[in-house]
Design a protein around this motif. Structure first.
Motif, PDB file in Angstrom:
ATOM      1  N   THR A  45       3.715   3.019   2.646  1.00 29.47           N
ATOM      2  CA  THR A  45       4.382   2.004   3.468  1.00 29.47           C
ATOM      3  C   THR A  45       5.894   2.137   3.307  1.00 29.47           C
ATOM      4  O   THR A  45       6.399   2.431   2.230  1.00 29.47           O
ATOM      5  CB  THR A  45       3.894   0.591   3.082  1.00 29.47           C
ATOM      6  OG1 THR A  45       2.545   0.462   3.543  1.00 29.47           O
ATOM      7  CG2 THR A  45       4.739  -0.506   3.693  1.00 29.47           C
ATOM      8  N   ASN A  98      -3.930  -1.619   7.306  1.00 26.00           N
ATOM      9  CA  ASN A  98      -3.323  -0.295   7.219  1.00 26.00           C
ATOM     10  C   ASN A  98      -2.678   0.090   8.543  1.00 26.00           C
ATOM     11  O   ASN A  98      -3.131  -0.312   9.612  1.00 26.00           O
ATOM     12  CB  ASN A  98      -4.380   0.749   6.855  1.00 26.00           C
ATOM     13  CG  ASN A  98      -5.011   0.482   5.508  1.00 26.00           C
ATOM     14  OD1 ASN A  98      -4.327   0.125   4.549  1.00 26.00           O
ATOM     15  ND2 ASN A  98      -6.320   0.635   5.427  1.00 26.00           N
ATOM     16  N   GLY A 144       0.791  -1.219   0.000  1.00 24.73           N
ATOM     17  CA  GLY A 144       0.000   0.000   0.000  1.00 24.73           C
ATOM     18  C   GLY A 144       0.827   1.274   0.000  1.00 24.73           C
ATOM     19  O   GLY A 144       1.996   1.306   0.387  1.00 24.73           O
ATOM     20  N   ASP A 196      -5.992  -3.566  10.937  1.00 17.23           N
ATOM     21  CA  ASP A 196      -5.419  -2.225  10.934  1.00 17.23           C
ATOM     22  C   ASP A 196      -4.782  -1.904  12.285  1.00 17.23           C
ATOM     23  O   ASP A 196      -5.253  -2.358  13.335  1.00 17.23           O
ATOM     24  CB  ASP A 196      -6.497  -1.174  10.654  1.00 17.23           C
ATOM     25  CG  ASP A 196      -7.068  -1.259   9.249  1.00 17.23           C
ATOM     26  OD1 ASP A 196      -6.440  -1.901   8.384  1.00 17.23           O
ATOM     27  OD2 ASP A 196      -8.142  -0.665   9.027  1.00 17.23           O
ATOM     28  N   GLY A 219      -1.060  -3.241   3.719  1.00 13.30           N
ATOM     29  CA  GLY A 219      -1.887  -2.049   3.604  1.00 13.30           C
ATOM     30  C   GLY A 219      -1.100  -0.762   3.490  1.00 13.30           C
ATOM     31  O   GLY A 219       0.127  -0.750   3.333  1.00 13.30           O
ATOM     32  N   LYS A 220      -1.811   0.342   3.611  1.00 15.69           N
ATOM     33  CA  LYS A 220      -1.239   1.684   3.498  1.00 15.69           C
ATOM     34  C   LYS A 220      -0.564   2.098   4.797  1.00 15.69           C
ATOM     35  O   LYS A 220      -0.964   1.695   5.887  1.00 15.69           O
ATOM     36  CB  LYS A 220      -2.335   2.696   3.177  1.00 15.69           C
ATOM     37  CG  LYS A 220      -2.998   2.486   1.849  1.00 15.69           C
ATOM     38  CD  LYS A 220      -4.087   3.525   1.646  1.00 15.69           C
ATOM     39  CE  LYS A 220      -4.800   3.305   0.327  1.00 15.69           C
ATOM     40  NZ  LYS A 220      -5.898   4.273   0.139  1.00 15.69           N
TER      41      LYS A 220
END
Length: 194
Positions: free
Chosen positions: A22, A56, A19, A74, A37-38
């Motif tokens: 990162t 994330n 993401g 997350d 994820g981000k």
């Protein structure tokens, strides 16, 4: 175009999805089929194995191997040197790849340095696993567990502070002011004044 940052010594296998925002540090290996994820931070000397899922804003400290079967929600924190397993009865001469058991680490949970998480377990949202703990059973949301084998010694808020419940089963986080309720051996966050 890459939207993440990776140190020149990091190895990123084709077929991994990483993401935006990162950061991947020195000597880490991101293997094929994993999804990151981000805005995650992957520390030095980390291995993320095939098909691992990371949400994330996950932070993985140095020297962690996240093996196939692990799913992190997350904002999960994985402390330095913490260990996951994915087979209950490993043997060098016997392939057990078809026996990998999934491990779930839910949103906001923190796993302390050098803790060991046996496969097939679920770490509940915002739970805190103490440094060096050995988790052999599922961990409830907001639980604080320590020791070997890990045992619950209290409850923590989403900000990681130990909660002190009154006789009515209510507690307030000293940092955020968030309200929590202990009922039936489980903790949940509630709206103020409820």
């Amino acid at each position: 175009m890459e939207t993440y940052q990776a140190h020149e010594t990091a190895v990123i296998d084709e077929g991994s999805v990483i993401g935006e925002g990162t950061r991947i540090w020195h000597f880490s290996h991101i293997m094929k089929g994993c999804r990151i994820g981000k805005d995650c931070s992957i520390g030095q000397n980390v291995v993320v194995s095939p098909d691992v899922l990371l949400g994330n804003r996950v932070k993985i400290q140095n020297n962690v191997s996240v093996y196939t079967g692990v799913v992190c929600g997350d904002e999960v924190f994985l402390g330095p040197g913490c260990v996951f397993t994915n087979v209950l009865n490993p043997r060098s001469a016997i392939s057990r790849r078809h026996e990998y058991l999934p491990t779930y680490v839910e949103k906001g949970a923190s796993i302390g340095a050098n803790a060991t998480i046996l496969c097939g377990r679920r770490i509940g949202a915002y739970a805190m696993i103490g440094a060096g703990a050995v988790v052999t059973k599922d961990v409830l949301p907001y639980a604080l567990v320590v020791g070997s084998p890990a045992r619950r010694t209290g409850w923590v808020s989403e900000y990681g502070h130990r909660l002190k419940f009154d006789l009515r089963g209510r507690a307030v986080c000293p940092e955020s002011g968030g309200h929590y309720r202990l009922k039936g051996g489980k903790v949940r966050k509630e709206e103020a004044g409820k």
